[in-house]
Each structure stands twice: as structure tokens, then as C-alpha cells.
Design a protein around this motif. Structure first.
Motif, PDB file in Angstrom:
ATOM      1  N   MET A  40       0.858  -1.042  -0.101  1.00 34.49           N
ATOM      2  CA  MET A  40       0.017   0.031   0.265  1.00 34.49           C
ATOM      3  C   MET A  40       0.330   1.183  -0.033  1.00 34.49           C
ATOM      4  O   MET A  40       1.020   1.707   0.926  1.00 34.49           O
ATOM      5  N   ALA A  53       0.012   3.498  -1.546  1.00 36.42           N
ATOM      6  CA  ALA A  53      -0.963   5.432  -1.971  1.00 36.42           C
ATOM      7  C   ALA A  53      -0.739   5.846  -0.686  1.00 36.42           C
ATOM      8  O   ALA A  53      -0.980   5.683   0.634  1.00 36.42           O
ATOM      9  N   LYS A  66       2.421   2.082  13.733  1.00 33.79           N
ATOM     10  CA  LYS A  66       1.949   1.916  12.350  1.00 33.79           C
ATOM     11  C   LYS A  66       1.573   0.263  11.956  1.00 33.79           C
ATOM     12  O   LYS A  66       0.736  -0.234  11.596  1.00 33.79           O
ATOM     13  N   LYS A  88      -1.704  -1.918  12.375  1.00 33.29           N
ATOM     14  CA  LYS A  88      -2.467  -2.543  11.034  1.00 33.29           C
ATOM     15  C   LYS A  88      -1.894  -4.175  10.735  1.00 33.29           C
ATOM     16  O   LYS A  88      -2.174  -4.651   9.618  1.00 33.29           O
TER      17      LYS A  88
HETATM   18  N1  CTP Z   1      -4.273   4.039   4.766  1.00 35.58           N
HETATM   19  C1  CTP Z   1      -4.844   3.113   3.901  1.00 35.58           C
HETATM   20  N2  CTP Z   1      -6.364   4.050   4.476  1.00 35.58           N
HETATM   21  C2  CTP Z   1      -6.820   4.625   5.064  1.00 35.58           C
HETATM   22  C3  CTP Z   1      -5.699   5.902   5.240  1.00 35.58           C
HETATM   23  C4  CTP Z   1      -3.851   4.798   4.787  1.00 35.58           C
HETATM   24  O1  CTP Z   1      -4.906   2.184   3.974  1.00 35.58           O
HETATM   25  N3  CTP Z   1      -7.678   5.023   4.711  1.00 35.58           N
HETATM   26  C5  CTP Z   1      -2.301   3.514   4.396  1.00 35.58           C
HETATM   27  C6  CTP Z   1      -1.717   3.847   3.833  1.00 35.58           C
HETATM   28  O2  CTP Z   1      -1.983   3.543   2.114  1.00 35.58           O
HETATM   29  C7  CTP Z   1      -0.207   3.805   4.453  1.00 35.58           C
HETATM   30  C8  CTP Z   1      -0.660   3.670   5.543  1.00 35.58           C
HETATM   31  O3  CTP Z   1      -1.716   3.385   5.355  1.00 35.58           O
HETATM   32  O4  CTP Z   1       0.210   2.655   3.540  1.00 35.58           O
HETATM   33  C9  CTP Z   1      -0.107   4.345   6.367  1.00 35.58           C
HETATM   34  O5  CTP Z   1      -0.738   5.818   5.632  1.00 35.58           O
HETATM   35  P1  CTP Z   1      -0.847   7.072   6.872  1.00 35.58           P
HETATM   36  O6  CTP Z   1      -1.133   8.213   6.163  1.00 35.58           O
HETATM   37  O7  CTP Z   1       0.758   7.213   6.540  1.00 35.58           O
HETATM   38  O8  CTP Z   1      -1.030   6.775   8.198  1.00 35.58           O
HETATM   39  P2  CTP Z   1      -2.585   6.791   8.954  1.00 35.58           P
HETATM   40  O9  CTP Z   1      -3.114   4.971   8.786  1.00 35.58           O
HETATM   41  O10 CTP Z   1      -3.569   7.741   8.333  1.00 35.58           O
HETATM   42  O11 CTP Z   1      -2.260   7.557  10.414  1.00 35.58           O
HETATM   43  P3  CTP Z   1      -2.209   8.717  10.601  1.00 35.58           P
HETATM   44  O12 CTP Z   1      -2.614   9.486   9.639  1.00 35.58           O
HETATM   45  O13 CTP Z   1      -1.920   8.593  12.279  1.00 35.58           O
HETATM   46  O14 CTP Z   1      -0.558   8.975   9.877  1.00 35.58           O
END
Ligand code: CTP
Length: 438
Positions: free
Chosen positions: A274, A276, A343, A347
Motif C-alpha cells: 500500500m 498510496a 502503524k 495495522k
Molecule cells: N492507508 C489506508 N487507508 C487509509 C489511510 C491510510 O490503507 N484510509 C494506508 C496507506 O496506504 C499507508 C498506511 O496506511 O500504507 C499509512 O498511512 P498514513 O496516512 O501514513 O497513516 P494513517 O493510518 O492515516 O495514520 P496517521 O494519519 O495518524 O499518520
């Protein structure tokens, strides 16, 4: 691999010749040996000294250098690949017609290596039937032609004819090399990968959206690299960019569309990456017609988007490998490590690729990146500033190593280059700048 790919870089006389210097630097940084050959006219646009400072081999220009008799056959035999960037209409015509009036054209006839031609010229010239016929003839002989891009041309005109983007040329070079002499291991042969790329766009109304600065370059580089190494790759992307041959592209726009695509594909995947930048919030009730200034400033209520990666972690198959990204804007490097590790645990990832998107040359929109890989045992691999394709190579190396340790890899004995040893022990390991092309 052990062998540094050897590239003859032919530079013709066109305005895009100035880009050849940057292209040469990128190829060298990606671990290649580069021997430039300039045509006489190329000197009108680019200084020989510039290229010789960036290349690993001397710049050659003439068939008649007394110190080196028959340079064209030597170069032709030495090369793993001959790259012409930029290629003028004249070079394309000469090559198609089998002419050999100078060192570059003679080298083209004297090589059995794959040849990659990157045309750059004015739109009228590019579209001329003579040029198009010559290009078609070269293609029919197995020459790879990287089509020119559309954009600003010399003299301020806009049209098709601009030299293709340099990262696309670098990708095409490494794909051609991997298809050729086996310079790249097909160590993902038969593996099914799902990769995501780009930033999602969450509509506010039919013309506006909430988005982010992700260009999709890193995700695309990962998909291209995995495909070059033999994987069946499906790329779910918002970026609208071309992908390498063999990559199946699914275009999406919103987090919800990405979720649907990824969840339907993940069941069959050996590895999901992932990369994106998925929006965390979206407008709760997007307007179905354009919001009007005259109607006042709208109050926009947001709601959370689905966390795709967390859902994948919950339903992960026993042999599936899950790779997430953590784009951070940390106060200190320790924050980034802590955030990324949190994270990874939250996850249920096997590997997290963390980057400080505010670091110079890293993150959104850049062609380069600096990342830190952390696996589920807490072992780390630090990747210094390098081209996103090279970063992709290190990430895919790590995935291959992790899969082979679990007994799920395509290759029971993957090659590990010095300096890119498997992530097995606690502690940071520095990946040298030139990645696996040492
Ligand atoms: N991701 C996802 N779905 C979302 C948000 C994020 O699958 N709605 C995935 C991203 O593709 C990435 C990972 O989760 O591989 C981490 O994304 P990131 O934006 O850094 O973290 P968040 O889980 O959104 O946490 P935070 O906003 O607290 O940094």
C-alpha cells in the motif's frame, strides 16, 4: 547480480541534449556504467566536459580516434544496452536505413545488445510520415522506442515531441536490461502482487476535491520493479501515469474506489504493497452541483474514510505479506521510527516503509526518496537518498528475502548483494547508495 549494467548513452544534436547530462547521472546513481557517445551536432547543445564529469567511462565522439581503433565494434560488444536520448529525426532515419556515417550510427549497427531510442523533436517532425515509418520499422526490428511526451517544446510551442520524462527512461532501461541478459533476477516469478499508488481525491462537488501531494511515482516504481522481476502485478492507482508492460492497471480516484478494488484483489495476492496516500477524511455530503461563491462560504463536514490497510491486516492470509507506507512529518528521526512502528503494529503489517516527506529530495513529487524499512521483528534497513526506482529495488529485495525465509518465495536461494543483507537482526543497517548494482 554482481554485474554492473553497461550502457552506451548516445546523445544527438537536439535541444533535449541538455537533459542527457541528468539522465547520465541518474543511470550512474542507479548503479550502471555509462559510456557516452556524442554526435558532432550534440556538441552544439552540451559540453563534453559535463558528460565526462558525470559518466563512468570516457566520452567518445569520433570513429577516427587513433588511441582506440574500431571503437564502434568495441562499444557495441561492451554494451548490455544502447540508449539514444535524445534521438533526432536524422538519427532515427539513419538507423532505420542502416547508415553508419559516425561513431553512434556505426555502434548501433555493430551491437547485438538491446537498443532503446528516445526521440525528441518538434511535433511536426515527429508526426511526419517519414519519421513515423522509420520508427515503425525500428520497432518491427525489436528496437524499443520510448515515445516522446507532450508539453513545452523549443521556441515556446506546446505539443508532442518532448523527450520522455527521465524517470520513465530509467525505468525502461532497467526493464530492457532485465528482459535481455538476465541482469535482474526474476526472483518474483509467479508471485501475485497488488500495489497501490497516488493520492486519492475526495469530491467536494463535481469540480472540486480534497487531495494530497502524492505523485504516485514511488508506487509506480514498485509495480514496475516487481513486474521486471517476474511478478504478476496489479497496480491500483490514482496517478494516471503509464506503467511498465505487463503491469495490469486499475484506475481509481477515491478512497472508497481504491478500497473496493484492493479488497477484491487482495484475496489472491501473495504480497500487497500500500504505497498510496489514501485520504483519511472525506466530505460527508459532497454537493451534486458546483458550489457557488454567490451562495456563501460552505461549511464542509468531514467523515473518516475506510482504512484499507487495517482491513487488509485483519483479513490477512497466513502466507500473505503486507507492506505499508508511513509518510511522516516528524520533529526528530526517532518520532518517525516510533510512528512507523506503531502503524506496523496497529495495522498488522509485515513491513513498513517510513519516509520523512519534508526531508530534502524525499517524498511527494520528487524523483528521489529517503526511507527507513522496519519489519515486524523491529529490524531496520535505512535507505539513503536515491532514485525512487532504486528505492523500489531495495523494498522488493526485502520482500523477496522475507518471503523466501517463510518458504513462499519463487527463488529458494535469492541473491543478496553485499550491503543489502536480509533484515534479520535488530539494529539499523545502511543500504549503500547504489543499491544492488554494486
Ligand atoms: N492507508 C489506508 N487507508 C487509509 C489511510 C491510510 O490503507 N484510509 C494506508 C496507506 O496506504 C499507508 C498506511 O496506511 O500504507 C499509512 O498511512 P498514513 O496516512 O501514513 O497513516 P494513517 O493510518 O492515516 O495514520 P496517521 O494519519 O495518524 O499518520
Amino acid at each position: 547480480m554482481g554485474h554492473q549494467p553497461r550502457i552506451v548513452l548516445g546523445v544527438c544534436g537536439g535541444i533535449a541534449a541538455y537533459k542527457s547530462a541528468d539522465l547520465c547521472r541518474r543511470l550512474v546513481e542507479a548503479g550502471a556504467r555509462v559510456a557516452p557517445v556524442m554526435t558532432e551536432d550534440a556538441h552544439r547543445f552540451l559540453g563534453e566536459v559535463t558528460l565526462s564529469a558525470l559518466a563512468t567511462e570516457p566520452v567518445r565522439t569520433s570513429l577516427w580516434d587513433e588511441r582506440e581503433p574500431i571503437p564502434h565494434t568495441r562499444l557495441g560488444q561492451w554494451a548490455d544496452l544502447v540508449l539514444i536520448a535524445p534521438a533526432t529525426a536524422r538519427l532515427i532515419g539513419a538507423y532505420a536505413g542502416g547508415l553508419s556515417h559516425d561513431l553512434l550510427t556505426a555502434t548501433l549497427l555493430a551491437t547485438r545488445a538491446p537498443v532503446l531510442v528516445c526521440p525528441a523533436m518538434h511535433e511536426e517532425m515527429w508526426e511526419h510520415p517519414a519519421v513515423q515509418d522509420n520508427v515503425a520499422l525500428l520497432r518491427s526490428r525489436g528496437v524499443e522506442v520510448v515515445d516522446p511526451a507532450t508539453g513545452r517544446l523549443a521556441g515556446g510551442d506546446v505539443g508532442t515531441g518532448r523527450l520522455a520524462d527521465l524517470p520513465d527512461i530509467v525505468s525502461a532501461v532497467f526493464e530492457a536490461l532485465s528482459a535481455g541478459k538476465g541482469a535482474v533476477e526474476r526472483d518474483l516469478a509467479g508471485q501475485r502482487l497488488v500495489v497501490t499508488a497516488g493520492g486519492t481525491r475526495e469530491p467536494l462537488d463535481p469540480v472540486r476535491f480534497l487531495g494530497n501531494r502524492s505523485s504516485g511515482k514511488q508506487g509506480h516504481a514498485l509495480a514496475d520493479e516487481a513486474a521486471a522481476r517476474g511478478a504478476h502485478v496489479t497496480l491500483v492507482t490514482t496517478a494516471g501515469r503509464a506503467a511498465a508492460a505487463g503491469v495490469r492497471v486499475v484506475d481509481v480516484e477515491t478512497a472508497e474506489e481504491m478500497e473496493q478494488a484492493v479488497l477484491s484483489l487482495a484475496g489472491d495476492a501473495d504480497v500487497v504493497v500500500m504505497a498510496a496516500a489514501v485520504a483519511d477524511f472525506r466530505p460527508k455530503a459532497p454537493a451534486d452541483r458546483k458550489l457557488k461563491r454567490s451562495e456563501g462560504v460552505p461549511e464542509i463536514l468531514l467523515e473518516p474514510t475506510p482504512d484499507i490497510l487495517a482491513a487488509l491486516g485483519e483479513h490477512k492470509g497466513p502466507d500473505q505479506l503486507l507492506v505499508g507506507f508511513a509518510a511522516e512529518t516528524p520533529a526528530a528521526s526517532d518520532d518517525m521510527r516510533r510512528e512507523a512502528l506503531a502503524k506496523l503494529r496497529r495495522k498488522r503489517l509485515d513491513l513498513v516503509v517510513a519516509n520523512d516527506v519534508l526531508a530534502p529530495g524525499a517524498g511527494f513529487g520528487h524523483d528521489t526518496n529517503v526511507v527507513l524499512l522496519i519489519d515486524a521483528n523491529g529490524a531496520e534497513r535505512a535507505v539513503p537518498l536515491m532514485d525512487k526506482r532504486e528505492v523500489a529495488r531495495v523494498v522488493i529485495d526485502t520482500v523477496v528475502e522475507m518471503r523466501s525465509r517463510r518458504g513462499g518465495g519463487a527463488d529458494p536461494d535469492p541473491v543478496t548483494e553485499p550491503g543489502t543483507e536480509p533484515v534479520t537482526e535488530q539494529g539499523v543497517e545502511e543500504v549503500p547508495r547504489k543499491g544492488r548494482h554494486q
